[in-house]
Design a protein around this motif. Structure first.
Motif, PDB file in Angstrom:
ATOM      1  N   HIS A   1     -26.449  27.029  16.639  1.00 23.40           N
ATOM      2  CA  HIS A   1     -27.399  25.784  16.859  1.00 23.40           C
ATOM      3  C   HIS A   1     -26.429  24.749  17.185  1.00 23.40           C
ATOM      4  O   HIS A   1     -25.356  24.486  16.773  1.00 23.40           O
ATOM      5  CB  HIS A   1     -27.745  25.419  15.349  1.00 23.40           C
ATOM      6  CG  HIS A   1     -28.464  24.153  15.248  1.00 23.40           C
ATOM      7  ND1 HIS A   1     -29.418  24.002  16.104  1.00 23.40           N
ATOM      8  CD2 HIS A   1     -28.183  22.780  14.664  1.00 23.40           C
ATOM      9  CE1 HIS A   1     -29.800  22.612  16.095  1.00 23.40           C
ATOM     10  NE2 HIS A   1     -29.206  22.210  15.309  1.00 23.40           N
TER      11      HIS A   1
ATOM     12  N   HIS B   1     -26.152  21.083  17.251  1.00 23.34           N
ATOM     13  CA  HIS B   1     -26.678  20.129  16.459  1.00 23.34           C
ATOM     14  C   HIS B   1     -26.675  18.782  17.410  1.00 23.34           C
ATOM     15  O   HIS B   1     -25.687  18.388  17.871  1.00 23.34           O
ATOM     16  CB  HIS B   1     -25.692  19.919  15.354  1.00 23.34           C
ATOM     17  CG  HIS B   1     -26.122  18.838  14.595  1.00 23.34           C
ATOM     18  ND1 HIS B   1     -26.392  18.956  12.970  1.00 23.34           N
ATOM     19  CD2 HIS B   1     -26.503  17.454  14.715  1.00 23.34           C
ATOM     20  CE1 HIS B   1     -26.575  17.977  12.431  1.00 23.34           C
ATOM     21  NE2 HIS B   1     -26.707  16.899  13.397  1.00 23.34           N
ATOM     22  N   GLY B   2     -27.954  18.231  17.569  1.00 22.16           N
ATOM     23  CA  GLY B   2     -28.195  17.167  18.087  1.00 22.16           C
ATOM     24  C   GLY B   2     -28.853  17.207  19.596  1.00 22.16           C
ATOM     25  O   GLY B   2     -29.207  16.387  20.214  1.00 22.16           O
TER      26      GLY B   2
ATOM     27  N   HIS C   1     -31.950  16.171   8.240  1.00 18.82           N
ATOM     28  CA  HIS C   1     -31.785  16.283   9.710  1.00 18.82           C
ATOM     29  C   HIS C   1     -32.800  17.104  10.442  1.00 18.82           C
ATOM     30  O   HIS C   1     -33.467  18.107   9.950  1.00 18.82           O
ATOM     31  CB  HIS C   1     -30.428  17.243   9.661  1.00 18.82           C
ATOM     32  CG  HIS C   1     -30.239  17.877  11.214  1.00 18.82           C
ATOM     33  ND1 HIS C   1     -29.716  17.281  12.139  1.00 18.82           N
ATOM     34  CD2 HIS C   1     -30.160  19.132  11.566  1.00 18.82           C
ATOM     35  CE1 HIS C   1     -29.823  17.765  13.506  1.00 18.82           C
ATOM     36  NE2 HIS C   1     -29.906  19.200  13.177  1.00 18.82           N
TER      37      HIS C   1
ATOM     38  N   HIS D   1     -34.133  18.798  13.984  1.00 19.26           N
ATOM     39  CA  HIS D   1     -33.691  19.636  15.374  1.00 19.26           C
ATOM     40  C   HIS D   1     -34.421  19.284  16.350  1.00 19.26           C
ATOM     41  O   HIS D   1     -35.714  18.791  16.286  1.00 19.26           O
ATOM     42  CB  HIS D   1     -33.777  21.228  14.993  1.00 19.26           C
ATOM     43  CG  HIS D   1     -33.097  21.888  14.032  1.00 19.26           C
ATOM     44  ND1 HIS D   1     -32.490  23.155  14.629  1.00 19.26           N
ATOM     45  CD2 HIS D   1     -32.154  21.585  12.832  1.00 19.26           C
ATOM     46  CE1 HIS D   1     -31.673  23.572  13.540  1.00 19.26           C
ATOM     47  NE2 HIS D   1     -31.452  22.725  12.672  1.00 19.26           N
TER      48      HIS D   1
HETATM   49 CU    CU Z   1     -29.123  20.585  14.111  1.00 19.43          CU
END
Ligand code: CU
Ligand code: C2O
Ligand code: CU
Length: 543
Positions: free
Chosen positions: A130, A132-133, A458, A460
Motif C-alpha cells: 500500500h 500510504h498517502g 487513516h 486511503h
Molecule cells: Cu494508507
C-alpha cells in the motif's frame, strides 16, 4: 463523568492490582525519575548513544532511489543486524537496478511521474504493498482484496498526482499488516515538485545529509537480537508496544551536525506507540518549526515546542542549530504523556487487571510504558558551518477548504467484546457500509468514545483537511495552535488524524479524483493491531 476522573479511577484499580509487585506504577515512576534526573554530562550522554544514525545513502538499507525506469520489489526475509553483532532475520523490500541493491529504499519521485513497479512475493504468506498517502486508484492502492499469495507477483502502474511531501509504503494484507510492517516491511516515498525544489535550494537542503527522513519504530527483541512479534490478547486491544525505540533502524542513535538548519521528515512507523516530539538542549525545550505534515508543505512555518505524532502520521520540521556551539548536544525526545488507555468501562478494567496479573507490562524497569519519556536521537553539534539562508516566511499556498453544506457523515469509535469498532461494526472484506459520490466534498465527524484510547484514523486514496477538534483532553491544550483546536500536526493536507478519547474531530474530505469506475478505499485505525483486528471500514467512491 469527566475523562480525568475516569483515568484516575482506572489508575487506582490497576495500581491496586499490582501493589507490592513491580508493576505499571513502578515502571512509570522509573521513567519519570529518569527524566527528572539532572542532565547527564556530555560524555555520559554521548556514551548512551553509541550508534551512528543510519542515513539514506545512494543504495543499501534506506538508500535513496530515484524512480525512473520500472523496477521490482522483492519482499523477502533477509539477515540484518539491527542490534550490533546480532544478525537476525527481518523482512525487507529489496530492489536491484543498475548493479545496485536497495533495501527498503527511500523512493524519490517528481509529481506527475509514473511509477511502474512489480511486487514479487518471496514471503511465505500473502502480502500486498500500500502506498500510504498517494492518490491512486483502488487497484494500485492495494486494498487487501488485491493481496497476492507466496511466490506470486503484482504489477503497479500509476501516475503520482500528489503534491510534494513525505509519503510512505508498507504491506496491507488482510490481518497480516501489523506483523509484516513490524518485522521490517516499510519505507519512505518522497514526492518533489517545483515548490519543494525551490525550498531545498533556498535552505541548501540535501536529502540524506541535511534533509533527513527519520522513521521512528519501537520493537521488542529476544536475547539473540531477533524481533519478537507475538501480541497477546491485551496487546491486540491496546496495540503492540516495544521497549527499544529505533530511529532509521538504529538503536540509541546519534547524529553529528553542524551549526546550520536541518530538516527532519519524521514518520511514526510504529505499530501502536504515539510520540510527543520535542527537541531539548541541556534539558531546556528548543523551539522548532513545523513546515509540513502528511500531505506536504504548510502555508508557513509554525513554531512549536512539542507535537504529537501518531502511527502513520508525518511531521516535516526544521531545527535551527545556528545558535549552538560546537560540543553542544540536542536531544530529539518523546515527552511523557498520558496514553489514555481507558478502554471500555468495567470490561476494560478487568482486562487491564488481567494483563498486569499475567505480567509483562511495565514489570521491569527496562520496560518502556506507552506514554513514557524517551530519548530518541542525540544530535551532537560537531562542527561550525557558515550558513546564510533564512527560512522563507511563506512556504506554499494551500487551496481553501471546500466545506460541504450537506450534513456531516458520522463515524463513532468504540470498543465492544474486546474489538474496536467503527459505527458499531468490525471489518468485513466484502461489505461497503459507506458509499460516497466521486467529486463530492464531505464533512466527516469522527467521534471517539470517552472510555476509549487514542485512535490514529487513516483514509486511503483521498486526502482531507482537519477542520476542528472538540472535547479534547487537557494534555492537548499546550499543543493547540488555533481557535479550531487544531495542533500543528493537524495542519495542511492530511491522510491520518489522531482522535483522542472523548474527542470529536471534523474533517473536510475531497472525493474528487480522475479514476473511472467505482473505487474501494479504506478508512481505518493506523494502530496496526487495531487495523488487523478489524477497526477498518470499506469506503466506496461511486463514479
Ligand atoms: Cu494508507
Ligand atoms: Cu498506512 Cu491502510 O495504511
Ligand atoms: Cu485504534
Amino acid at each position: 463523568m469527566k475523562m480525568i476522573d475516569f483515568n484516575r479511577r482506572k489508575f487506582l484499580i490497576t495500581g491496586a492490582a499490582v501493589l507490592g509487585a513491580a508493576g505499571v506504577v513502578a515502571g512509570v515512576g522509573w521513567w519519570y525519575r529518569a527524566r527528572r534526573a539532572p542532565h547527564a554530562g556530555m560524555e555520559t550522554g554521548a556514551a548512551a548513544f553509541p550508534n551512528a544514525l543510519r542515513l539514506p545513502g545512494t543504495s543499501g538499507v534506506l538508500g535513496v532511489m530515484d524512480v525512473a525506469a520500472p523496477f521490482t520489489m522483492l519482499a523477502k526475509p533477509v539477515q540484518h543486524a539491527i542490534l550490533e553483532g546480532k544478525p537476525a532475520p527481518v523482512l525487507a523490500y529489496q530492489v536491484e537496478q543498475d548493479g545496485k541493491t536497495w533495501v527498503n529504499p527511500v523512493f524519490r519521485v517528481r509529481t506527475g511521474a509514473t511509477l511502474q513497479a512489480k511486487l514479487s512475493n518471496a514471503l511465505d504468506e500473502n502480502t500486498i504493498i500500500h502506498w500510504h498517502g498517494l492518490k491512486v486508484d483502488a487497484r494500485n492502492d492495494a486494498h487487501p482484496l488485491y493481496e497476492i499469495g507466496a511466490g506470486t507477483a503484482y504489477d503497479y502502474q500509476f501516475p503520482v498526482p500528489n503534491r510534494a511531501g513525505t509519503y510512505w509504503y508498507h504491506p496491507h494484507p488482510d490481518k497480516l499488516t501489523s506483523k509484516q510492517a513490524y518485522l521490517g516491511l516499510a519505507g519512505f516515498f518522497i514526492v518533489e515538485d517545483d515548490e519543494e525544489l525551490a525550498l531545498q535550494k533556498a535552505l541548501d537542503l540535501k536529502l540524506g545529509a541535511t534533509d533527513i527522513p527519520l522513521v521512528i519504530q519501537d520493537k521488542k527483541f529476544d536475547e539473540q537480537g531477533r524481533l519478537l512479534y507475538a501480541p497477546n490478547e491485551e496487546e491486540k486491544v491496546n496495540g503492540y508496544i516495544g521497549d527499544t525505540v529505533l530511529v532509521n533502524l538504529t538503536p540509541r542513535p546519534h547524529f553529528n551536525a553542524a551549526t546550520r538548519i536541518y530538516r527532519f521528515r519524521i514518520l511514526n512507523g510504529s505499530n501502536a506507540r504515539i510520540y510527543r516530539l520535542g527537541f531539548a538542549q541541556g534539558g531546556r525545550p528548543l523551539e522548532y518549526q513545523v513546515i509540513g505534515t502528511d500531505g506536504g508543505l504548510l502555508d508557513r512555518p509554525y513554531p512549536v515546542k512539542e507535537a504529537f505524532l501518531a502511527p502513520g502520521e508525518r511531521l516535516d520540521v526544521l531545527l535551527d542549530l545556528r545558535a549552538a556551539a560546537v560540543g553542544d548536544a540536542v536531544m530529539l525526545q518523546s515527552l511523557a504523556f498520558d496514553p489514555m488507555h481507558a478502554e471500555g468501562s468495567m470490561a476494560g478494567m478487568a482486562m487491564d487487571h488481567g494483563a498486569m496479573g499475567g505480567m509483562d507490562h511495565g514489570a521491569q524497569p527496562g520496560m518502556l510504558a506507552d506514554g513514557a519519556a524517551i530519548d530518541l536521537l542525540r544530535i551532537n553539534v560537531a562542527s561550525k558551518a557558515a550558513y546564510e539562508p533564512r527560512v522563507p516566511p511563506k512556504l506554499s499556498t494551500l487551496a481553501p477548504v471546500k466545506s460541504a453544506v450537506a450534513k456531516a457523515r458520522e463515524f463513532v469509535l468504540d470498543l465492544k467484546d474486546r474489538r474496536w469498532r467503527i459505527n458499531g461494526e468490525v471489518f468485513e472484506m466484502n461489505k461497503t457500509p459507506v458509499t460516497v459520490q466521486r467529486g463530492v466534498n464531505e464533512i466527516w465527524e469522527v467521534r471517539n468514545d470517552k472510555a476509549s484510547m487514542p485512535h490514529p484514523m487513516h483514509l486511503h486514496g483521498v486526502p482531507f483537511r482537519v477542520l476542528g477538534r472538540s472535547g479534547s483532553p487537557q494534555q492537548l491544550k499546550s499543543v493547540i495552535v488555533n481557535e479550531q483546536g487544531l495542533t500543528a500536526t493537524d495542519l495542511g493536507w492530511k491522510d491520518t488524524v489522531l482522535v483522542w478519547p472523548g474527542e470529536t474531530v471534523r474533517l473536510a474530505v475531497d472525493f474528487s479524483h480522475p479514476y473511472p469506475g467505482d473505487q474501494i478505499y479504506l478508512f481505518h485505525c493506523h494502530n496496526l493491531e487495531h487495523e488487523d483486528q478489524g477497526m477498518m471500514i470499506n469506503i466506496k467512491v461511486q463514479a
